[in-house]
Design a protein around this motif. Structure first.
Motif, PDB file in Angstrom:
ATOM      1  N   MET A  13      14.895   5.198  -1.453  1.00 42.13           N
ATOM      2  CA  MET A  13      15.592   4.589  -2.592  1.00 42.13           C
ATOM      3  C   MET A  13      16.031   3.148  -2.349  1.00 42.13           C
ATOM      4  N   GLY A  14      16.475   2.855  -1.109  1.00 38.16           N
ATOM      5  CA  GLY A  14      16.893   1.483  -0.818  1.00 38.16           C
ATOM      6  C   GLY A  14      15.730   0.519  -1.015  1.00 38.16           C
ATOM      7  N   GLU A  15      14.527   0.928  -0.604  1.00 35.88           N
ATOM      8  CA  GLU A  15      13.341   0.070  -0.788  1.00 35.88           C
ATOM      9  C   GLU A  15      13.026  -0.106  -2.278  1.00 35.88           C
ATOM     10  N   ALA A  16      13.238   0.966  -3.065  1.00 39.72           N
ATOM     11  CA  ALA A  16      12.955   0.874  -4.512  1.00 39.72           C
ATOM     12  C   ALA A  16      13.898  -0.139  -5.153  1.00 39.72           C
ATOM     13  N   GLU A  17      15.172  -0.098  -4.734  1.00 43.15           N
ATOM     14  CA  GLU A  17      16.147  -1.044  -5.292  1.00 43.15           C
ATOM     15  C   GLU A  17      15.808  -2.475  -4.857  1.00 43.15           C
ATOM     16  N   TRP A  18      15.427  -2.613  -3.575  1.00 42.42           N
ATOM     17  CA  TRP A  18      15.029  -3.938  -3.069  1.00 42.42           C
ATOM     18  C   TRP A  18      13.840  -4.472  -3.879  1.00 42.42           C
ATOM     19  N   LEU A  19      12.863  -3.590  -4.149  1.00 40.81           N
ATOM     20  CA  LEU A  19      11.660  -4.031  -4.866  1.00 40.81           C
ATOM     21  C   LEU A  19      12.014  -4.540  -6.260  1.00 40.81           C
ATOM     22  N   ASP A  20      12.849  -3.784  -6.968  1.00 38.27           N
ATOM     23  CA  ASP A  20      13.231  -4.209  -8.323  1.00 38.27           C
ATOM     24  C   ASP A  20      13.790  -5.626  -8.291  1.00 38.27           C
ATOM     25  N   GLU A  21      14.668  -5.879  -7.322  1.00 41.29           N
ATOM     26  CA  GLU A  21      15.278  -7.215  -7.234  1.00 41.29           C
ATOM     27  C   GLU A  21      14.271  -8.274  -6.814  1.00 41.29           C
ATOM     28  N   ALA A  22      13.432  -7.910  -5.813  1.00 37.21           N
ATOM     29  CA  ALA A  22      12.467  -8.888  -5.296  1.00 37.21           C
ATOM     30  C   ALA A  22      11.466  -9.294  -6.383  1.00 37.21           C
ATOM     31  N   LEU A  23      11.078  -8.357  -7.232  1.00 36.82           N
ATOM     32  CA  LEU A  23      10.055  -8.665  -8.241  1.00 36.82           C
ATOM     33  C   LEU A  23      10.574  -9.619  -9.315  1.00 36.82           C
ATOM     34  N   VAL A  24      11.879  -9.603  -9.555  1.00 40.97           N
ATOM     35  CA  VAL A  24      12.458 -10.476 -10.585  1.00 40.97           C
ATOM     36  C   VAL A  24      12.084 -11.941 -10.321  1.00 40.97           C
ATOM     37  N   ALA A  63       4.682 -12.385  -2.092  1.00 43.63           N
ATOM     38  CA  ALA A  63       4.854 -13.818  -2.371  1.00 43.63           C
ATOM     39  C   ALA A  63       3.520 -14.557  -2.332  1.00 43.63           C
ATOM     40  N   ALA A  64       2.564 -14.031  -1.554  1.00 47.02           N
ATOM     41  CA  ALA A  64       1.271 -14.706  -1.405  1.00 47.02           C
ATOM     42  C   ALA A  64       0.291 -14.370  -2.548  1.00 47.02           C
ATOM     43  N   VAL A  65       0.670 -13.443  -3.428  1.00 49.78           N
ATOM     44  CA  VAL A  65      -0.244 -13.059  -4.519  1.00 49.78           C
ATOM     45  C   VAL A  65       0.006 -13.962  -5.724  1.00 49.78           C
ATOM     46  N   PRO A  66      -1.054 -14.551  -6.288  1.00 49.97           N
ATOM     47  CA  PRO A  66      -0.850 -15.392  -7.478  1.00 49.97           C
ATOM     48  C   PRO A  66      -0.159 -14.605  -8.598  1.00 49.97           C
ATOM     49  N   ASP A  67       0.687 -15.307  -9.382  1.00 48.07           N
ATOM     50  CA  ASP A  67       1.506 -14.645 -10.408  1.00 48.07           C
ATOM     51  C   ASP A  67       0.694 -13.839 -11.421  1.00 48.07           C
ATOM     52  N   ASP A  68      -0.537 -14.283 -11.679  1.00 49.54           N
ATOM     53  CA  ASP A  68      -1.305 -13.609 -12.732  1.00 49.54           C
ATOM     54  C   ASP A  68      -2.179 -12.473 -12.185  1.00 49.54           C
ATOM     55  N   GLN A  69      -1.968 -12.110 -10.906  1.00 51.64           N
ATOM     56  CA  GLN A  69      -2.834 -11.123 -10.255  1.00 51.64           C
ATOM     57  C   GLN A  69      -2.113  -9.768 -10.187  1.00 51.64           C
ATOM     58  N   GLU A 102       0.951  -7.205 -13.634  1.00 53.44           N
ATOM     59  CA  GLU A 102       1.556  -5.887 -13.449  1.00 53.44           C
ATOM     60  C   GLU A 102       1.651  -5.469 -11.986  1.00 53.44           C
ATOM     61  N   VAL A 103       2.528  -4.497 -11.733  1.00 54.05           N
ATOM     62  CA  VAL A 103       2.694  -3.924 -10.394  1.00 54.05           C
ATOM     63  C   VAL A 103       2.602  -2.409 -10.528  1.00 54.05           C
ATOM     64  N   PHE A 104       1.596  -1.834  -9.888  1.00 58.10           N
ATOM     65  CA  PHE A 104       1.395  -0.382  -9.900  1.00 58.10           C
ATOM     66  C   PHE A 104       1.794   0.165  -8.532  1.00 58.10           C
ATOM     67  N   VAL A 105       2.416   1.341  -8.521  1.00 61.47           N
ATOM     68  CA  VAL A 105       2.880   1.951  -7.276  1.00 61.47           C
ATOM     69  C   VAL A 105       2.219   3.311  -7.118  1.00 61.47           C
ATOM     70  N   LEU A 106       1.675   3.561  -5.924  1.00 64.58           N
ATOM     71  CA  LEU A 106       1.118   4.881  -5.616  1.00 64.58           C
ATOM     72  C   LEU A 106       2.050   5.581  -4.634  1.00 64.58           C
ATOM     73  N   ILE A 107       2.532   6.762  -5.029  1.00 61.70           N
ATOM     74  CA  ILE A 107       3.427   7.557  -4.180  1.00 61.70           C
ATOM     75  C   ILE A 107       2.720   8.872  -3.873  1.00 61.70           C
ATOM     76  N   ARG A 137       8.073 -10.329 -12.364  1.00 58.23           N
ATOM     77  CA  ARG A 137       7.352  -9.046 -12.439  1.00 58.23           C
ATOM     78  C   ARG A 137       8.345  -7.893 -12.463  1.00 58.23           C
ATOM     79  N   SER A 138       7.827  -6.692 -12.857  1.00 58.65           N
ATOM     80  CA  SER A 138       8.579  -5.455 -12.646  1.00 58.65           C
ATOM     81  C   SER A 138       7.542  -4.357 -12.473  1.00 58.65           C
ATOM     82  N   VAL A 139       7.975  -3.199 -11.973  1.00 60.86           N
ATOM     83  CA  VAL A 139       7.022  -2.096 -11.776  1.00 60.86           C
ATOM     84  C   VAL A 139       6.544  -1.628 -13.145  1.00 60.86           C
ATOM     85  N   THR A 140       5.210  -1.557 -13.295  1.00 56.96           N
ATOM     86  CA  THR A 140       4.612  -1.236 -14.584  1.00 56.96           C
ATOM     87  C   THR A 140       4.394   0.263 -14.732  1.00 56.96           C
TER      88      THR A 140
END
Ligand code: AP5
Length: 179
Positions: A87-98, A70-76, A4-9, A102-105
């Motif tokens: 917003m541009g960073e949020a869109e970038w993140l969605d694509e990068a996580l694919v 990229a350096a974090v193991p997939d199961d971590q 999972e990916v958790f985001v703190l805003i 992963r996706s934002v949990t």
């Protein structure tokens, strides 16, 4: 299944870093702070931008965060602190996580009063904890990061948490939201 990916805003001084570190210590999640990654790179131009409280250009932040993810193991599980904050960073993140399956949990938005933040940051005294930088960072939060929070709210991923009280009080509220 990828982890999972958790985001703190939250605004400056809301406790994003403190709570992300507590989640890392308590649950073993990987804490990635965009501010820490930028400070560690020690680029004088980037540091000057940070000191003024302005946002660093997204390409620079995305490159630093991308390398770290990229350096974090997939199961971590990962907890992102301070990213995405526009917003541009949020869109970038969605694509990068694919790429990592992963996706934002879940996204936690910490709310804190500006007077409380000022008291906290005066006590901390980091190079960018000046009145001018704080007011710029607060404005950037309202103009650029609140739309990101709204985006995650529309996706049903956002929980708003009162960031006042002791760090343990806030951690307890976050734990309830994550249960
Ligand atoms: P960053 O380092 O992320 O700073 P910030 O968002 O302004 O956040 P802070 O670190 O000030 O606060 P925090 O919410 O993490 O609170 P903390 O736990 O530290 O970013 C710095 C700069 O980098 C930006 O201005 C920008 O230039 C650039 N940047 C970063 N990410 C970027 C991005 N994605 N895009 C573009 N540019 C980017 O707590 C603060 C203090 O309060 C600490 O002393 C702590 O001990 C204390 N405290 C915490 N919780 C409590 C509590 N409950 N009670 C009392 N004290 C508390």
């Amino acid at each position: 299944m990828a982890a999972e990916v958790f985001v703190l805003i939250g605004p400056p001084g809301a406790g994003k870093g403190t709570q992300a570190q507590m989640l890392s210590d308590g649950r073993g999640w990987t804490h990635l702070s965009s501010g820490d990654l930028l400070r560690a790179a020690s680029d004088p131009q980037v540091l000057a931008t940070m000191q003024q409280g302005e946002l660093v250009d997204s390409a620079t932040v995305e490159s630093a965060v991308g390398r770290a993810i990229a350096a974090v193991p997939d199961d971590q599980p990962i907890v992102l602190d301070g990213f995405p904050r526009e917003m541009g960073e949020a869109e970038w993140l969605d694509e990068a996580l694919v790429k990592y399956g992963r996706s934002v949990t879940k996204v936690i938005k910490l709310t804190v009063d500006q007077d409380e933040v000022w008291n906290r940051l005066q006590e901390r005294g980091r190079a960018d904890d000046t009145p001018g930088s704080l007011s710029e960072r607060w404005k950037e939060f309202e103009d650029q990061s609140l739309p990101v929070a709204e985006h995650y709210a529309e996706l049903g991923l956002l929980t708003e948490i009162d960031g006042e009280g002791s760090p343990d009080d806030v951690a307890e509220r976050i734990a309830e939201a994550l249960a």
